[in-house]
Design an enzyme around this catalytic site. Structure first.
Site, PDB file in Angstrom:
ATOM      1  N   CYS A 171      25.121  36.594  27.393  1.00  0.00           N
ATOM      2  CA  CYS A 171      23.679  36.392  27.299  1.00  0.00           C
ATOM      3  C   CYS A 171      23.198  35.592  28.483  1.00  0.00           C
ATOM      4  CB  CYS A 171      23.151  35.564  26.162  1.00  0.00           C
ATOM      5  SG  CYS A 171      24.222  36.312  24.576  1.00  0.00           S
ATOM      6  N   ARG A 209      25.675  39.787  33.886  1.00  0.00           N
ATOM      7  CA  ARG A 209      26.461  39.054  32.963  1.00  0.00           C
ATOM      8  C   ARG A 209      26.721  40.074  31.929  1.00  0.00           C
ATOM      9  NH1 ARG A 209      25.598  33.538  33.819  1.00  0.00           N
ATOM     10  NH2 ARG A 209      26.009  32.995  31.694  1.00  0.00           N
ATOM     11  N   GLU A 223      38.619  48.837  33.109  1.00  0.00           N
ATOM     12  CA  GLU A 223      37.276  48.141  33.038  1.00  0.00           C
ATOM     13  C   GLU A 223      36.177  49.117  33.540  1.00  0.00           C
ATOM     14  OE1 GLU A 223      36.657  43.610  33.388  1.00  0.00           O
ATOM     15  OE2 GLU A 223      38.044  44.289  35.185  1.00  0.00           O
ATOM     16  N   LYS A 277      41.489  46.665  36.256  1.00  0.00           N
ATOM     17  CA  LYS A 277      40.434  46.979  36.949  1.00  0.00           C
ATOM     18  C   LYS A 277      40.059  48.578  36.914  1.00  0.00           C
ATOM     19  CE  LYS A 277      39.408  44.146  38.173  1.00  0.00           C
ATOM     20  NZ  LYS A 277      39.534  42.847  38.111  1.00  0.00           N
ATOM     21  N   ASN A 321      22.119  31.137  23.574  1.00  0.00           N
ATOM     22  CA  ASN A 321      23.576  31.767  23.828  1.00  0.00           C
ATOM     23  C   ASN A 321      24.487  30.966  23.082  1.00  0.00           C
ATOM     24  OD1 ASN A 321      22.060  33.181  26.067  1.00  0.00           O
ATOM     25  ND2 ASN A 321      23.299  32.020  27.522  1.00  0.00           N
ATOM     26  N   GLY A 322      25.530  31.854  22.645  1.00  0.00           N
ATOM     27  CA  GLY A 322      26.643  30.984  21.917  1.00  0.00           C
ATOM     28  C   GLY A 322      26.607  31.568  20.324  1.00  0.00           C
ATOM     29  N   TRP A 362      23.866  39.749  24.340  1.00  0.00           N
ATOM     30  CA  TRP A 362      25.007  40.480  24.103  1.00  0.00           C
ATOM     31  C   TRP A 362      25.328  40.389  22.860  1.00  0.00           C
ATOM     32  CZ3 TRP A 362      30.348  39.566  23.324  1.00  0.00           C
ATOM     33  CH2 TRP A 362      31.149  40.787  23.716  1.00  0.00           C
ATOM     34  N   LYS A 383      30.183  39.451  31.832  1.00  0.00           N
ATOM     35  CA  LYS A 383      30.727  38.961  32.977  1.00  0.00           C
ATOM     36  C   LYS A 383      31.399  37.362  32.467  1.00  0.00           C
ATOM     37  CE  LYS A 383      31.749  37.985  37.222  1.00  0.00           C
ATOM     38  NZ  LYS A 383      33.013  38.518  37.533  1.00  0.00           N
ATOM     39  N   GLU A 421      46.688  43.601  37.250  1.00  0.00           N
ATOM     40  CA  GLU A 421      45.357  43.236  37.898  1.00  0.00           C
ATOM     41  C   GLU A 421      44.890  44.847  38.122  1.00  0.00           C
ATOM     42  OE1 GLU A 421      43.104  41.601  37.877  1.00  0.00           O
ATOM     43  OE2 GLU A 421      41.862  42.123  39.648  1.00  0.00           O
ATOM     44  N   HIS A 459      62.838  51.642  29.084  1.00  0.00           N
ATOM     45  CA  HIS A 459      63.070  51.056  27.557  1.00  0.00           C
ATOM     46  C   HIS A 459      62.106  51.689  26.638  1.00  0.00           C
ATOM     47  CE1 HIS A 459      66.228  48.561  28.643  1.00  0.00           C
ATOM     48  NE2 HIS A 459      65.483  47.916  29.749  1.00  0.00           N
TER      49      HIS A 459
HETATM   50  O1  M6R Z   1      35.416  33.644  34.333  1.00  0.00           O
HETATM   51  P1  M6R Z   1      36.944  33.798  34.110  1.00  0.00           P
HETATM   52  O2  M6R Z   1      37.658  33.927  35.390  1.00  0.00           O
HETATM   53  O3  M6R Z   1      37.417  32.661  33.258  1.00  0.00           O
HETATM   54  O4  M6R Z   1      37.050  35.226  33.257  1.00  0.00           O
HETATM   55  C1  M6R Z   1      38.105  35.562  32.634  1.00  0.00           C
HETATM   56  C2  M6R Z   1      38.145  37.048  32.213  1.00  0.00           C
HETATM   57  O5  M6R Z   1      37.020  37.115  31.369  1.00  0.00           O
HETATM   58  C3  M6R Z   1      37.860  37.898  33.264  1.00  0.00           C
HETATM   59  O6  M6R Z   1      38.614  37.714  34.821  1.00  0.00           O
HETATM   60  C4  M6R Z   1      37.909  39.544  33.056  1.00  0.00           C
HETATM   61  O7  M6R Z   1      38.968  39.813  32.731  1.00  0.00           O
HETATM   62  C5  M6R Z   1      37.212  40.443  34.294  1.00  0.00           C
HETATM   63  N1  M6R Z   1      36.314  41.083  33.710  1.00  0.00           N
HETATM   64  C6  M6R Z   1      38.474  41.240  34.893  1.00  0.00           C
HETATM   65  O8  M6R Z   1      37.758  41.897  35.948  1.00  0.00           O
END
Ligand code: M6R
Length: 630
Positions: free
Chosen positions: A2, A27, A509, A506, A102-103, A76, A625, A502, A525
């Site tokens: 949020c 975000r 997502e 990517k 937020n929270g 959110w 984000k 990684e 395996h």
């Molecule tokens: O802000 P942070 O690096 O702590 O965030 C961690 C993850 O939420 C963040 O890396 C997330 O996996 C990304 N969307 C990956 O692209």
């Protein structure tokens, strides 16, 4: 997650709040709302507009949203589905009190039951409505009490401030809140676990969850800390602590944000993600700037750890989430290989609940782009409680984690707007290399010659990344081949296992294609059962890798089952050509730089695949984000 922005000053609040919300769209959110009031207006009419969906739904509302004091929010959903009703601001029954949050308020159900017994009726499923009505309840009580008290000093007290204090003492959970009441020309803000920052302008003030929201107007900021309450007027603000009952003001140093608004604009790129991928030579140059000292053969940053501690570190725990945890895995590989210090990597959401084994001789490293991720922050606090020394590798300057760690290093990647992390990952890996050299030098695990070679290679990273960004046409062709696939495997061995992870996150997502990562040797395996003709397999081959032959065998295994092989390689020769369907060439680098270089074509592959599939690249569905709730 949020976003919050509040404004008080001589200008019309609505356009400032709307632009602020747009600056925080990255975000991730599902609904948005704005509430304003005119300081001058004797009627004290409160305006409010809320909409499900995009912030653009709040455009052209200037006639409904007049006034020069206001607050706004992108939500959110956590409690209650995304809807106009559940969106913020929330308010009391006569709409005199407006609040954005937020929270998560964990004990909201208990509070709700108590308030229901006192006659309150709830119209939404949110914890925020409960908090709003709790403040309203105390506000009415405090007003009554203060009006009956005869003592002057009591009468000078602000009933809303008292109500806010009382309510926040009752709640368990995390919050960053901003509120106003129609009878006071003030904004009130409070923080526990969710970031808030005050923007200090000339005769005007802002308060937001992210300075990007008001950077058009001022760079002078004050970051709120947990348990802070801020009372913000047009010309001044007061900072107090929730823990102090006397309500005396706190003095805290202001900061200047050192990046400007162009950093959060697309600068001609179609998406923030592409801009952020392409700017990596520059972000890495920023990260390197002034830190490597070839003359002294050293890295310039302070560890704030005694020589004795560094020499006797028994174990390193690296805690992070998502992409940051993959950078951590690369770090573990390097620390164990070069320094021989046992190193564990665990995702924060697991580590914080497993009753972790930590001793005073352990170093706990947290890695986070945002510096606000709820699980990583909780893990950091836990590590401190256990007496461990903590070190942060963080992007957002002034973030909560950056203020909690004993020492740390900023990655200087600049604001990362796209939800999918790219430039933060490469800068995190670079900073892990800094730490490797620093520890290696102090402990004597690395020779001066080794350090010299490493420093000179590190200085070359911006140029090497530039070369890795060259394969665009080939990557687009590979994206075209995989865009309609159901599933993709990413395989890696050793340090490239982290990069495989990684690469897989990517593509998941942003293109919504199912992707799984495996240590190459694990294929046989189980996962190999899934391979069939045309199944895309992405992997890595580095010529000088001691496991070069084994990597070729893994490719062969997959190829024999008809897989379509995409290889990120630092060379092209006839052997590789006979194995791979597509080779994405990158420069030859030592293992400590491989995660940083090998990830570049995979970032681009994910980007172009998502683009071909027509996905909303910068704000993928269901993702935020910065994950500031559990
Ligand atoms: O802000 P942070 O690096 O702590 O965030 C961690 C993850 O939420 C963040 O890396 C997330 O996996 C990304 N969307 C990956 O692209």
């Amino acid at each position: 997650m949020c976003g919050i922005i509040g404004y008080i000053g001589p200008k019309v609040a609505y356009p400032i709040l709307l632009t602020g919300l747009k600056r925080m769209e990255y975000r991730g959110y599902d609904s948005a709302g704005i509430s304003t009031i005119s300081i001058e207006d004797n009627q004290r009419a409160v305006n409010i507009v809320k909409k499900q969906g995009k912030v653009s739904n709040l455009e052209n509302k200037q006639t409904e949203l007049q006034g020069n004091l206001g607050l706004a929010h992108t939500r959110w959903a956590t409690h209650g589905q995304p809807s106009e009703l559940n969106s913020h601001p929330h308010f009391n029954d006569d709409k005199s009190l407006m609040l954005v949050h937020n929270g998560i308020i964990e004990n909201y159900l208990t509070i709700k039951r108590n308030l229901e017994q006192r006659g309150y009726v709830f119209h939404t499923q949110t914890d925020t409505e409960v908090l709003t009505k709790l403040i309203d309840y105390y506000h009415k009580k405090c007003k009554q009490k203060l009006s009956t008290t005869l003592q002057n000093y009591e009468q000078k007290k602000d009933p809303l401030e008292l109500a806010l204090r009382a309510a926040l003492h009752d709640v368990v959970g995390a919050y960053g809140i901003v509120l106003f009441h129609k009878d006071t020309n003030k904004l009130y803000a409070a923080k526990h676990g969710s970031p808030l920052v005050i923007g200090i302008g000339k005769n005007e003030h802002f308060v937001a969850s992210d300075p990007a929201a008001f950077l058009d107007h001022t760079r002078r900021v004050l970051y709120l800390e947990d348990e802070d309450i801020a009372i913000i007027k047009e010309n001044s603000y007061e900072l107090k602590s929730l823990c102090s009952h006397n309500g005396e003001c706190i003095k805290r140093k202001e900061d200047l944000v050192d990046w400007d608004i162009t950093a959060v604009e697309k600068n001609g790129y179609e998406h923030f993600m592409l801009k952020e991928i392409m700017e990596q030579p520059q972000t890495l140059a920023n990260c390197l700037a002034g830190r490597l000292d070839p003359q002294l053969n050293d890295i310039k940053f302070t560890l704030k750890l005694t020589l004795n501690f560094i020499k006797n570190i028994k174990r390193i725990s690296i805690i992070a989430c998502g992409t940051s945890s993959y950078a951590a895995m690369a770090g573990k590989f390097l620390i164990e290989k070069y320094l021989r210090i046992p190193t564990e990597v665990e995702v924060a959401s697991e580590w914080r609940y497993k009753n972790p084994i930590i001793s005073k001789d352990d170093l706990v490293i947290v890695i986070s782009q945002s510096g606000e991720t709820a699980d990583t922050l909780a893990a950091l606090k836990l590590a401190k409680q256990f007496g461990a020394k903590t070190f942060g590798i963080i992007n957002v300057v002034g973030s909560t984690m950056s203020r909690e760690v004993d020492s740390g290093i900023y990655i200087h990647a600049g604001p990362e707007i796209c939800v999918a992390s790219t430039k933060a990952f490469t800068a995190q890996v670079l900073c892990l290399n800094f730490l490797l050299i620093k520890l290696g030098k102090i402990r004597g695990d690395l020779t001066e010659t080794q350090i010299q070679r490493m420093i000179s290679n590190l200085l070359n990273t911006p140029e090497l990344v530039k070369q890795s960004l060259n394969n665009i046409e080939q990557i687009k062709a590979a994206a075209n081949l995989i865009k309609d696939k159901q599933s993709i495997f990413y395989l890696g061995r050793g340090i490239n296992f982290a990069t495989a992870k990684e690469g897989a996150i990517k593509i998941k997502e942003i293109s919504y294609i199912h992707a799984e990562d495996f240590a190459s040797g694990e294929m046989k395996h189980g996962p190999i059962a899934l391979l069939e003709k045309g199944f895309p397999v992405v992997t890595f081959v580095n010529k000088n890798d001691p496991l070069y032959e084994k990597n070729l065998s893994s490719i062969q295994e997959a190829k024999a089952r008809g897989a379509y092989i995409i290889v990120v390689a630092d060379h092209i020769d006839s052997t590789l050509q006979s194995y791979a369907d597509t080779i994405l060439q990158v420069p030859k680098v030592p293992d400590y730089l491989q995660p940083l270089i090998n990830t570049i074509p995979l970032q681009l592959l994910a980007y172009y695949t998502a683009k071909l599939r027509g996905c909303e690249i910068d704000q993928p569905k269901n993702l935020a984000k910065s994950v500031t709730v559990e």
